[in-house]
Design a protein around this motif. Structure first.
Motif, short mmCIF file in Angstrom:
data_model
loop_
_atom_site.label_atom_id
_atom_site.label_comp_id
_atom_site.label_asym_id
_atom_site.label_seq_id
_atom_site.Cartn_x
_atom_site.Cartn_y
_atom_site.Cartn_z
N PRO A 155 -45.31 46.32 -43.64
CA PRO A 155 -44.39 46.43 -42.50
C PRO A 155 -44.84 45.68 -41.25
O PRO A 155 -44.03 45.47 -40.34
N TRP A 156 -46.11 45.31 -41.17
CA TRP A 156 -46.61 44.62 -39.99
C TRP A 156 -46.27 43.13 -39.99
O TRP A 156 -46.29 42.49 -38.94
N MET A 157 -45.98 42.58 -41.15
CA MET A 157 -45.81 41.14 -41.30
C MET A 157 -44.36 40.72 -41.07
O MET A 157 -43.44 41.36 -41.57
N ASN A 158 -44.20 39.63 -40.33
CA ASN A 158 -42.87 39.06 -40.10
C ASN A 158 -43.01 37.54 -40.13
O ASN A 158 -43.41 36.93 -39.12
N PRO A 159 -42.69 36.90 -41.25
CA PRO A 159 -42.87 35.45 -41.36
C PRO A 159 -41.96 34.65 -40.44
O PRO A 159 -42.17 33.45 -40.27
N ASP A 160 -40.95 35.31 -39.83
CA ASP A 160 -40.08 34.60 -38.90
C ASP A 160 -40.73 34.38 -37.54
O ASP A 160 -40.24 33.58 -36.73
N LEU A 161 -41.83 35.09 -37.27
CA LEU A 161 -42.54 34.95 -36.01
C LEU A 161 -43.78 34.10 -36.23
O LEU A 161 -44.63 34.45 -37.06
N PRO A 162 -43.91 32.98 -35.53
CA PRO A 162 -45.06 32.10 -35.77
C PRO A 162 -46.38 32.76 -35.38
O PRO A 162 -46.46 33.54 -34.44
N GLU A 185 -53.79 39.27 -33.05
CA GLU A 185 -53.20 38.24 -33.91
C GLU A 185 -53.38 38.61 -35.38
O GLU A 185 -52.45 38.46 -36.18
N LEU A 186 -54.55 39.11 -35.72
CA LEU A 186 -54.78 39.55 -37.09
C LEU A 186 -54.00 40.82 -37.42
O LEU A 186 -53.67 41.05 -38.59
N LEU A 187 -53.68 41.61 -36.42
CA LEU A 187 -52.83 42.79 -36.63
C LEU A 187 -51.46 42.38 -37.15
O LEU A 187 -50.81 43.14 -37.88
N ARG A 188 -51.03 41.18 -36.82
CA ARG A 188 -49.72 40.71 -37.28
C ARG A 188 -49.68 40.49 -38.79
O ARG A 188 -48.62 40.40 -39.40
N GLY A 189 -50.86 40.42 -39.39
CA GLY A 189 -50.94 40.37 -40.84
C GLY A 189 -51.16 41.74 -41.46
O GLY A 189 -51.24 41.87 -42.68
N LEU A 194 -69.85 41.92 -45.21
CA LEU A 194 -69.32 40.62 -45.63
C LEU A 194 -68.04 40.35 -44.86
O LEU A 194 -67.18 41.24 -44.74
N MET A 195 -67.92 39.12 -44.35
CA MET A 195 -66.74 38.73 -43.60
C MET A 195 -66.24 37.37 -44.09
O MET A 195 -66.97 36.63 -44.76
N CYS A 196 -65.01 37.02 -43.71
CA CYS A 196 -64.41 35.74 -44.09
C CYS A 196 -63.65 35.19 -42.89
O CYS A 196 -62.72 35.86 -42.38
N ARG A 197 -64.02 34.02 -42.41
CA ARG A 197 -63.33 33.41 -41.28
C ARG A 197 -61.86 33.17 -41.62
O ARG A 197 -61.53 32.71 -42.72
N PRO A 198 -60.97 33.42 -40.67
CA PRO A 198 -59.54 33.24 -40.94
C PRO A 198 -59.06 31.81 -40.75
O PRO A 198 -58.05 31.55 -40.08
N ASP A 199 -59.76 30.86 -41.35
CA ASP A 199 -59.42 29.45 -41.16
C ASP A 199 -58.05 29.10 -41.73
O ASP A 199 -57.46 28.08 -41.33
N HIS A 200 -57.54 29.92 -42.64
CA HIS A 200 -56.24 29.64 -43.26
C HIS A 200 -55.25 30.78 -42.99
O HIS A 200 -54.24 30.88 -43.69
N PHE A 201 -55.54 31.58 -41.97
CA PHE A 201 -54.66 32.71 -41.67
C PHE A 201 -53.28 32.24 -41.22
O PHE A 201 -53.15 31.34 -40.39
N ALA A 202 -52.27 32.85 -41.79
CA ALA A 202 -50.88 32.64 -41.39
C ALA A 202 -50.06 33.74 -42.03
O ALA A 202 -50.44 34.29 -43.06
N VAL A 203 -48.96 34.07 -41.40
CA VAL A 203 -48.03 35.05 -41.99
C VAL A 203 -46.83 34.27 -42.51
O VAL A 203 -45.94 33.88 -41.74
N THR A 204 -46.84 34.00 -43.80
CA THR A 204 -45.77 33.20 -44.41
C THR A 204 -44.97 33.99 -45.44
O THR A 204 -44.08 33.45 -46.07
N TYR A 205 -45.31 35.25 -45.61
CA TYR A 205 -44.60 36.15 -46.51
C TYR A 205 -44.72 37.56 -45.95
O TYR A 205 -45.44 37.79 -44.97
N ARG A 206 -44.03 38.49 -46.55
CA ARG A 206 -44.05 39.87 -46.04
C ARG A 206 -44.40 40.82 -47.19
O ARG A 206 -43.62 41.00 -48.12
N ILE A 207 -45.60 41.42 -47.11
CA ILE A 207 -46.00 42.40 -48.11
C ILE A 207 -46.40 43.73 -47.47
O ILE A 207 -46.89 44.62 -48.16
#
Length: 281
Positions: free
Chosen positions: A39-46, A264-268, A24-37
Motif C-alpha cells: 500500500p505504500w507504493m505508487n508508481p505514478d509518483l516519481p 524516500e525509502l518509505l515510499r517503497g 548487512l546493508m545494500c545501497r539503494p543505487d537502483h531504487f525506484a518505485v515502478t510497480y505496486r506490491i
C-alpha cells in the motif's frame, strides 16, 4: 503521630547496555518505485534515487557511529527493492535461512542474498516455503517471533523450527499497511519489544500481551510513519524522526534514540529496519 510519607517521584529509567551488532546493508543505487506490491507504493509518483541514497547514507553513517560492524552486499540493476536487506534472509548461530519472495519482482533477490551468505561463511539453507526473511522473523529472548498473513507462509515457520531448533511463535498480521512483522514490532533488547496491537489478530495480540506485559505500545500515528521499523543495540534505538510519541516512550524506559529521515525509502514501503539484516554467527 506523623503522617506516612509517600514518594510520588517517578522511578528512574532502567540503565541500558549496548550489545555489539553486525549488520548487512545494500545501497539503494537502483531504487525506484515502478510497480505496486504494497500500500505504500505508487508508481505514478516519481521517486529520486539520489535522495534515497543520501537518506540511506545517513543510516549507514549512524550505524558506524554506534560502532556497528556494517557489511555490504552489491546492489543489482533491476532489483529496485534490494535495499530492503532485512527481507533477504534470517541468520542465527552461523546458519542462514534464505528468502523465497512472494512477488516475482523480488524473486531474484533470494538467490543473490544466499550467495552472499555462502561466500561469507554461513551454512545456507535454501527455503522450501515462501518467506521474506527478517522482515517476518525477529529474535526475542531466545525465541523467533514469526509473522504470517501477507508475505510469509505459515509453513515456513516449521522450516525455522527444524533449522534453528528454537521456539517459533507464529503471529498473524491483519493490516495490509503492516505487511511485514518488522513494521509492527520493534525489538528493543533481548527481553523487551514495542508493537502496534491493531496489526495483529486477536489470538496473536493475546500472545504478545502474555509474553510482554510491559511492552511499549505504539499508536497508529507513529506506526503510520513506520516508527516501529527501527533497530538498535539494546541501549540506543535508531527510529523514524517523525515518530515523536515512540521516541518519548523509549526515553521514559531509558533508551537513547537517534531520529532519521528515510522518507524516500518509505515510499517503497520500508524504513530503518527494512534496510538492516542482522548477522548472527
Amino acid at each position: 503521630m506523623q503522617p506516612e510519607m509517600t514518594d510520588t517521584r517517578a522511578s528512574a529509567p532502567v540503565p541500558r547496555t549496548a550489545v555489539p551488532k553486525t549488520v548487512l546493508m545494500c545501497r539503494p543505487d537502483h531504487f525506484a518505485v515502478t510497480y505496486r506490491i504494497n500500500p505504500w507504493m505508487n508508481p505514478d509518483l516519481p521517486t529520486s534515487t539520489d535522495l534515497a541514497v543520501q537518506q540511506w547514507e545517513t543510516l549507514h553513517q549512524a550505524y558506524l557511529a554506534q560502532g556497528f560492524d556494517v557489511q555490504l552486499i552489491d546492489p543489482i540493476a533491476g532489483l529496485n527493492d534490494m535495499v530492503y536487506a532485512a527481507n533477504g534472509g534470517f541468520t542465527l548461530d552461523g546458519h542462514a535461512y534464505g528468502a523465497k519472495f512472494t512477488y516475482e519482482e523480488r524473486v531474484p533477490e533470494g538467490p543473490a542474498y544466499m550467495r552472499w551468505f555462502g561466500e561469507h561463511g554461513f551454512e545456507v539453507h535454501e527455503p522450501e516455503h515462501v518467506n521474506e526473511g527478517e522482515g517476518d522473523f525477529l529474535l526475542s529472548n531466545g525465541a523467533i517471533l514469526a509473522g504470517h498473513g501477507f508475505r510469509t507462509s505459515l509453513e515456513s515457520h516449521d522450516e525455522l523450527r527444524r533449522i534453528f531448533d528454537r521456539e517459533v511463535v507464529s503471529l498473524r498480521l491483519v493490516d495490509p499497511s503492516f505487511y511485514h512483522l518488522d513494521t509492527a514490532i520493534a525489538i528493543l533488547d533481548d527481553a523487551n519489544i514495542a508493537y502496534l496491537p491493531g496489526a495483529f489478530d486477536d489470538a496473536s495480540r493475546a500472545e504478545l500481551e502474555r509474553r510482554y506485559p510491559d511492552a511499549v505500545i505504539v499508536d497508529d500515528q507513529d506506526a503510520s510513519v513506520l516508527g516501529l521499523n527501527s533497530f538498535g543495540d539494546g541501549a540506543t534505538m535508531l527510529i523514524a524522526q517523525r515518530a515523536a510519541g515512540f521516541e518519548r516512550s523509549l526515553a521514559e524506559r531509558g533508551y537513547a534514540t537517534v531520529g532519521l529521515d528515510l522518507s524516500e525509502l518509505l515510499r517503497g514501503g520500508g524504513g530503518i529496519k527494512c534496510c538492516t539484516l542482522e548477522l548472527r554467527r
